[in-house]
Design a protein around this motif. Structure first.
Motif, mmCIF file in Angstrom:
data_model
loop_
_atom_site.group_PDB
_atom_site.id
_atom_site.type_symbol
_atom_site.label_atom_id
_atom_site.label_comp_id
_atom_site.label_asym_id
_atom_site.label_seq_id
_atom_site.Cartn_x
_atom_site.Cartn_y
_atom_site.Cartn_z
ATOM 1 N N ARG A 7 -3.098 -1.100 2.470
ATOM 2 C CA ARG A 7 -2.088 -0.494 3.344
ATOM 3 C C ARG A 7 -1.147 -1.572 3.881
ATOM 4 O O ARG A 7 0.076 -1.405 3.875
ATOM 5 N N LEU A 8 -1.706 -2.664 4.353
ATOM 6 C CA LEU A 8 -0.889 -3.758 4.881
ATOM 7 C C LEU A 8 0.034 -4.332 3.811
ATOM 8 O O LEU A 8 1.189 -4.660 4.093
ATOM 9 N N GLU A 12 4.006 -4.349 4.080
ATOM 10 C CA GLU A 12 4.676 -5.660 4.076
ATOM 11 C C GLU A 12 5.758 -5.704 3.001
ATOM 12 O O GLU A 12 6.841 -6.259 3.218
ATOM 13 N N TYR A 13 5.478 -5.137 1.843
ATOM 14 C CA TYR A 13 6.490 -5.068 0.784
ATOM 15 C C TYR A 13 7.732 -4.333 1.300
ATOM 16 O O TYR A 13 8.862 -4.824 1.140
ATOM 17 N N LEU A 14 7.531 -3.177 1.932
ATOM 18 C CA LEU A 14 8.667 -2.419 2.456
ATOM 19 C C LEU A 14 9.406 -3.193 3.543
ATOM 20 O O LEU A 14 10.636 -3.154 3.605
ATOM 21 N N GLU A 27 6.989 -11.628 -4.252
ATOM 22 C CA GLU A 27 5.759 -12.415 -4.174
ATOM 23 C C GLU A 27 4.525 -11.521 -4.087
ATOM 24 O O GLU A 27 3.419 -11.951 -4.409
ATOM 25 N N LEU A 28 4.709 -10.287 -3.682
ATOM 26 C CA LEU A 28 3.610 -9.342 -3.508
ATOM 27 C C LEU A 28 3.369 -8.484 -4.748
ATOM 28 O O LEU A 28 2.514 -7.603 -4.737
ATOM 29 N N LEU A 106 -2.338 -7.322 -5.388
ATOM 30 C CA LEU A 106 -0.916 -7.304 -5.747
ATOM 31 C C LEU A 106 -0.481 -5.894 -6.107
ATOM 32 O O LEU A 106 -1.281 -5.076 -6.568
ATOM 33 N N LEU A 107 0.796 -5.625 -5.931
ATOM 34 C CA LEU A 107 1.356 -4.347 -6.355
ATOM 35 C C LEU A 107 1.475 -4.360 -7.873
ATOM 36 O O LEU A 107 2.114 -5.239 -8.450
#
Length: 125
Positions: A7-8, A12-14, A27-28, A106-107
């Motif tokens: 979730r974090l 964080e990506y958004l 980076e994510l 990672l996404l």
């Protein structure tokens, strides 16, 4: 209730996209990630970088308001309202539903569901 790492990561990506910081957002993302957006279909990380790299410079400010988050295992769904002030003086507002698939921190897959008509109107030349 404890907030999960997945979730974090999604939030964080958004936050990094909202800040206009594409390199930090990427980076994510895994190198083999797949992005899907309306009217574009699947894109690899390089194609998505080019796509968003062309969009972000025309945005003066952007604000995401998170309306809901649902998580099941490695899948995180986020409902978002977005509002951006563009360099062309237009306002771009839309509703989004993001689906993030996360593996190994990672996404791996990002699907962005939204109405593409407001974007076409706001970003037209």
């Amino acid at each position: 209730m404890e907030t999960s790492a997945n979730r974090l990561l999604a939030l964080e990506y958004l936050a990094r996209i909202e800040a206009g910081n594409l390199p930090a957002a990427l980076e994510l993302v895994s190198d083999d990630a797949v992005f899907w957006l309306p009217n574009t279909g699947d894109m690899d990380k390089a194609a998505f970088t080019r796509f968003l790299g062309a969009v972000l410079p025309v945005i003066r400010t952007m604000k995401f308001t998170i309306r809901g988050v649902t998580e099941e295992g490695h899948r995180v769904a986020v409902e978002v309202e977005g509002r951006a002030e563009l360099n062309n003086e237009r306002i771009y507002s839309n509703h989004y539903h993001f689906l993030f698939i996360i593996r190994d921190g990672l996404l791996r897959q990002v699907k962005e569901f939204t109405d593409s008509a407001p974007a076409v109107e706001a970003f037209r030349p």
